[in-house]
Scaffold this motif. Sequence first.
Motif, PDB file in Angstrom:
ATOM      1  N   PHE A  62       0.828  -1.208   0.000  1.00 41.53           N
ATOM      2  CA  PHE A  62       0.000   0.000   0.000  1.00 41.53           C
ATOM      3  C   PHE A  62       0.865   1.262   0.000  1.00 41.53           C
ATOM      4  CE2 PHE A  62      -2.296   3.427   2.172  1.00 41.53           C
ATOM      5  CZ  PHE A  62      -3.407   3.529   1.356  1.00 41.53           C
ATOM      6  N   ASP A  63       1.921   1.261   0.820  1.00 47.60           N
ATOM      7  CA  ASP A  63       2.812   2.427   0.871  1.00 47.60           C
ATOM      8  C   ASP A  63       3.501   2.648  -0.472  1.00 47.60           C
ATOM      9  OD1 ASP A  63       2.157   2.959   3.468  1.00 47.60           O
ATOM     10  OD2 ASP A  63       3.899   1.960   4.339  1.00 47.60           O
ATOM     11  N   LEU A  64       3.832   1.552  -1.138  1.00 47.07           N
ATOM     12  CA  LEU A  64       4.473   1.665  -2.449  1.00 47.07           C
ATOM     13  C   LEU A  64       3.521   2.291  -3.463  1.00 47.07           C
ATOM     14  CD1 LEU A  64       6.717   1.196  -4.456  1.00 47.07           C
ATOM     15  CD2 LEU A  64       6.002  -1.195  -4.648  1.00 47.07           C
ATOM     16  N   LEU A  65       2.279   1.821  -3.480  1.00 46.88           N
ATOM     17  CA  LEU A  65       1.292   2.388  -4.400  1.00 46.88           C
ATOM     18  C   LEU A  65       1.049   3.864  -4.106  1.00 46.88           C
ATOM     19  CD1 LEU A  65      -1.282  -0.563  -4.490  1.00 46.88           C
ATOM     20  CD2 LEU A  65       0.067   0.268  -6.427  1.00 46.88           C
ATOM     21  N   THR A  66       0.992   4.196  -2.822  1.00 47.13           N
ATOM     22  CA  THR A  66       0.784   5.594  -2.417  1.00 47.13           C
ATOM     23  C   THR A  66       1.928   6.476  -2.895  1.00 47.13           C
ATOM     24  OG1 THR A  66      -0.435   4.889  -0.449  1.00 47.13           O
ATOM     25  CG2 THR A  66       0.407   7.137  -0.459  1.00 47.13           C
ATOM     26  N   LYS A  67       3.157   5.990  -2.728  1.00 46.74           N
ATOM     27  CA  LYS A  67       4.323   6.767  -3.169  1.00 46.74           C
ATOM     28  C   LYS A  67       4.364   6.880  -4.686  1.00 46.74           C
ATOM     29  CE  LYS A  67       9.266   7.424  -2.824  1.00 46.74           C
ATOM     30  NZ  LYS A  67       9.008   8.881  -2.867  1.00 46.74           N
ATOM     31  N   LEU A  68       4.027   5.812  -5.381  1.00 42.96           N
ATOM     32  CA  LEU A  68       4.005   5.841  -6.843  1.00 42.96           C
ATOM     33  C   LEU A  68       2.998   6.872  -7.354  1.00 42.96           C
ATOM     34  CD1 LEU A  68       4.185   2.013  -7.630  1.00 42.96           C
ATOM     35  CD2 LEU A  68       5.952   3.707  -8.129  1.00 42.96           C
ATOM     36  N   SER A  85      11.081   8.109 -12.657  1.00 43.68           N
ATOM     37  CA  SER A  85      12.441   7.723 -13.018  1.00 43.68           C
ATOM     38  C   SER A  85      12.410   6.259 -13.446  1.00 43.68           C
ATOM     39  CB  SER A  85      13.374   7.891 -11.822  1.00 43.68           C
ATOM     40  OG  SER A  85      12.961   7.022 -10.766  1.00 43.68           O
ATOM     41  N   TYR A  86      13.582   5.736 -13.780  1.00 43.18           N
ATOM     42  CA  TYR A  86      13.674   4.318 -14.117  1.00 43.18           C
ATOM     43  C   TYR A  86      13.209   3.472 -12.942  1.00 43.18           C
ATOM     44  CZ  TYR A  86      15.649  -0.254 -15.141  1.00 43.18           C
ATOM     45  OH  TYR A  86      15.807  -1.605 -15.334  1.00 43.18           O
ATOM     46  N   ASN A  87      13.638   3.826 -11.722  1.00 41.04           N
ATOM     47  CA  ASN A  87      13.241   3.075 -10.523  1.00 41.04           C
ATOM     48  C   ASN A  87      11.730   3.137 -10.290  1.00 41.04           C
ATOM     49  OD1 ASN A  87      15.725   2.038  -9.719  1.00 41.04           O
ATOM     50  ND2 ASN A  87      16.278   3.904  -8.629  1.00 41.04           N
ATOM     51  N   PHE A  88      11.123   4.268 -10.644  1.00 40.92           N
ATOM     52  CA  PHE A  88       9.664   4.401 -10.532  1.00 40.92           C
ATOM     53  C   PHE A  88       8.985   3.337 -11.385  1.00 40.92           C
ATOM     54  CE2 PHE A  88       5.715   5.791 -12.451  1.00 40.92           C
ATOM     55  CZ  PHE A  88       4.972   6.253 -11.381  1.00 40.92           C
ATOM     56  N   TYR A  89       9.402   3.239 -12.649  1.00 46.80           N
ATOM     57  CA  TYR A  89       8.746   2.286 -13.548  1.00 46.80           C
ATOM     58  C   TYR A  89       9.115   0.842 -13.238  1.00 46.80           C
ATOM     59  CZ  TYR A  89       6.670   6.015 -16.150  1.00 46.80           C
ATOM     60  OH  TYR A  89       5.899   7.096 -16.484  1.00 46.80           O
ATOM     61  N   ARG A  90      10.292   0.624 -12.712  1.00 50.58           N
ATOM     62  CA  ARG A  90      10.652  -0.729 -12.289  1.00 50.58           C
ATOM     63  C   ARG A  90       9.767  -1.160 -11.121  1.00 50.58           C
ATOM     64  NH1 ARG A  90      16.761  -2.202 -10.623  1.00 50.58           N
ATOM     65  NH2 ARG A  90      16.267  -0.758  -8.939  1.00 50.58           N
ATOM     66  N   ALA A  91       9.520  -0.249 -10.186  1.00 53.21           N
ATOM     67  CA  ALA A  91       8.650  -0.552  -9.045  1.00 53.21           C
ATOM     68  C   ALA A  91       7.208  -0.770  -9.503  1.00 53.21           C
ATOM     69  CB  ALA A  91       8.713   0.587  -8.027  1.00 53.21           C
ATOM     70  N   LEU A  92       6.747   0.079 -10.422  1.00 55.60           N
ATOM     71  CA  LEU A  92       5.382  -0.053 -10.947  1.00 55.60           C
ATOM     72  C   LEU A  92       5.215  -1.376 -11.675  1.00 55.60           C
ATOM     73  CD1 LEU A  92       2.653   1.446 -11.341  1.00 55.60           C
ATOM     74  CD2 LEU A  92       3.562   2.311 -13.499  1.00 55.60           C
ATOM     75  N   ASP A  93       6.215  -1.756 -12.438  1.00 58.73           N
ATOM     76  CA  ASP A  93       6.174  -3.005 -13.185  1.00 58.73           C
ATOM     77  C   ASP A  93       6.223  -4.214 -12.253  1.00 58.73           C
ATOM     78  OD1 ASP A  93       6.238  -4.709 -15.430  1.00 58.73           O
ATOM     79  OD2 ASP A  93       8.417  -4.772 -15.397  1.00 58.73           O
ATOM     80  N   SER A  94       7.046  -4.152 -11.210  1.00 59.74           N
ATOM     81  CA  SER A  94       7.240  -5.298 -10.328  1.00 59.74           C
ATOM     82  C   SER A  94       6.041  -5.571  -9.423  1.00 59.74           C
ATOM     83  CB  SER A  94       8.490  -5.095  -9.465  1.00 59.74           C
ATOM     84  OG  SER A  94       8.322  -3.991  -8.599  1.00 59.74           O
ATOM     85  N   ILE A  95       5.286  -4.535  -9.083  1.00 63.53           N
ATOM     86  CA  ILE A  95       4.164  -4.730  -8.159  1.00 63.53           C
ATOM     87  C   ILE A  95       2.922  -5.284  -8.870  1.00 63.53           C
ATOM     88  CG2 ILE A  95       3.050  -2.446  -8.369  1.00 63.53           C
ATOM     89  CD1 ILE A  95       2.720  -2.491  -5.321  1.00 63.53           C
ATOM     90  N   ASN A  96       2.950  -5.289 -10.174  1.00 64.73           N
ATOM     91  CA  ASN A  96       1.784  -5.717 -10.960  1.00 64.73           C
ATOM     92  C   ASN A  96       1.299  -7.118 -10.587  1.00 64.73           C
ATOM     93  OD1 ASN A  96      -0.191  -5.960 -12.919  1.00 64.73           O
ATOM     94  ND2 ASN A  96       1.231  -6.346 -14.584  1.00 64.73           N
ATOM     95  N   ASN A 146      12.397  -4.297 -22.897  1.00 72.96           N
ATOM     96  CA  ASN A 146      11.802  -5.116 -23.959  1.00 72.96           C
ATOM     97  C   ASN A 146      10.510  -5.799 -23.503  1.00 72.96           C
ATOM     98  OD1 ASN A 146      11.681  -6.179 -26.571  1.00 72.96           O
ATOM     99  ND2 ASN A 146      12.757  -8.056 -25.971  1.00 72.96           N
ATOM    100  N   ILE A 147       9.609  -4.995 -22.928  1.00 73.49           N
ATOM    101  CA  ILE A 147       8.321  -5.504 -22.464  1.00 73.49           C
ATOM    102  C   ILE A 147       7.184  -4.654 -23.035  1.00 73.49           C
ATOM    103  CG2 ILE A 147       9.149  -6.554 -20.343  1.00 73.49           C
ATOM    104  CD1 ILE A 147       8.484  -4.070 -18.830  1.00 73.49           C
ATOM    105  N   ASP A 148       5.962  -5.165 -22.919  1.00 72.48           N
ATOM    106  CA  ASP A 148       4.789  -4.494 -23.478  1.00 72.48           C
ATOM    107  C   ASP A 148       4.085  -3.621 -22.449  1.00 72.48           C
ATOM    108  OD1 ASP A 148       5.125  -5.672 -25.948  1.00 72.48           O
ATOM    109  OD2 ASP A 148       3.857  -7.395 -25.461  1.00 72.48           O
ATOM    110  N   ILE A 149       3.239  -2.744 -22.949  1.00 69.34           N
ATOM    111  CA  ILE A 149       2.319  -2.012 -22.074  1.00 69.34           C
ATOM    112  C   ILE A 149       1.479  -3.033 -21.301  1.00 69.34           C
ATOM    113  CG2 ILE A 149       0.357  -0.420 -22.004  1.00 69.34           C
ATOM    114  CD1 ILE A 149       1.267   0.747 -24.605  1.00 69.34           C
ATOM    115  N   ASP A 150       1.096  -2.677 -20.087  1.00 72.29           N
ATOM    116  CA  ASP A 150       0.253  -3.571 -19.300  1.00 72.29           C
ATOM    117  C   ASP A 150      -1.124  -3.694 -19.948  1.00 72.29           C
ATOM    118  OD1 ASP A 150      -0.673  -5.139 -17.140  1.00 72.29           O
ATOM    119  OD2 ASP A 150      -1.596  -3.369 -16.261  1.00 72.29           O
ATOM    120  N   ILE A 151      -1.428  -4.877 -20.430  1.00 74.13           N
ATOM    121  CA  ILE A 151      -2.667  -5.110 -21.171  1.00 74.13           C
ATOM    122  C   ILE A 151      -3.898  -4.958 -20.283  1.00 74.13           C
ATOM    123  CG2 ILE A 151      -2.695  -7.610 -20.799  1.00 74.13           C
ATOM    124  CD1 ILE A 151      -3.696  -7.873 -23.704  1.00 74.13           C
TER     125      ILE A 151
END
Length: 222
Positions: A62-68, A78-89, A123-128
């Motif tokens: 929850f804290d991660l989603l709030t910070k994102l 940043s790159y870390n922002f999108y890595r975190a967004l991608d990893s929590i999916n 080398n990944i796709d948009i979240d479908i």
Amino acid sequence: MEKNIEMFRIITLIILISFNFSCKNNKNTDYSKESITIIKDNEEKTSQAKSTINPYFGLSKFDLLTKLEKDIDNKKTSYNFYRALDSINDFVDGADSEYYIEIYAKALINDCAKLKKYLEKENIDIDINTISFFTKSESYSKNISKSIKKCGIQKGENKIIQDTDGFVNLREGPNSNFDIIKKINNGEMVQCIFRNNNKWKIVITSDNLIGYIHSSRLKPIK
């Protein structure tokens, strides 16, 4: 008498050796405790360092989603922002899943260039799931499709509609049971978003709606 003196020397030597060994053991024990303290301190410093380098490290879901959400709203991605967004999916469900989708949609609409850079690097796709979720919302659908077109993210092939009925149904999901968004006439062009071999393709229409069309109704542009 000499034997007694010799025996005394041996006993004294044994006592001295035992005492020395005991001292060494005590020293090693103290050193071990000191080492444990140093290791713990180093672990804390390492954790703090990781948090400094990557501010998303170690946060709860929850804290991660709030910070994102806060960072995308303040344009601090940043790159870390999108890595975190991608990893929590893979770890969100229920209300958290909708929270994630809203954040991803904001990234698509307001920060498309950085998202594109991240996707291309990994080398990944948009979240479908995000795309599919907003096929039901015309306003979000149009905003997302305009952003995708503007920055050239996830650009697939352009196709022409061709069906014996003279039109095809643009649907909210990947089968004929989903609601119809609109009818698209033969000869109209659509842009496929995902470069895959699925029977149902996600497309963007000329008026910036996003939906699904069966691949058999999509023909290459000659």
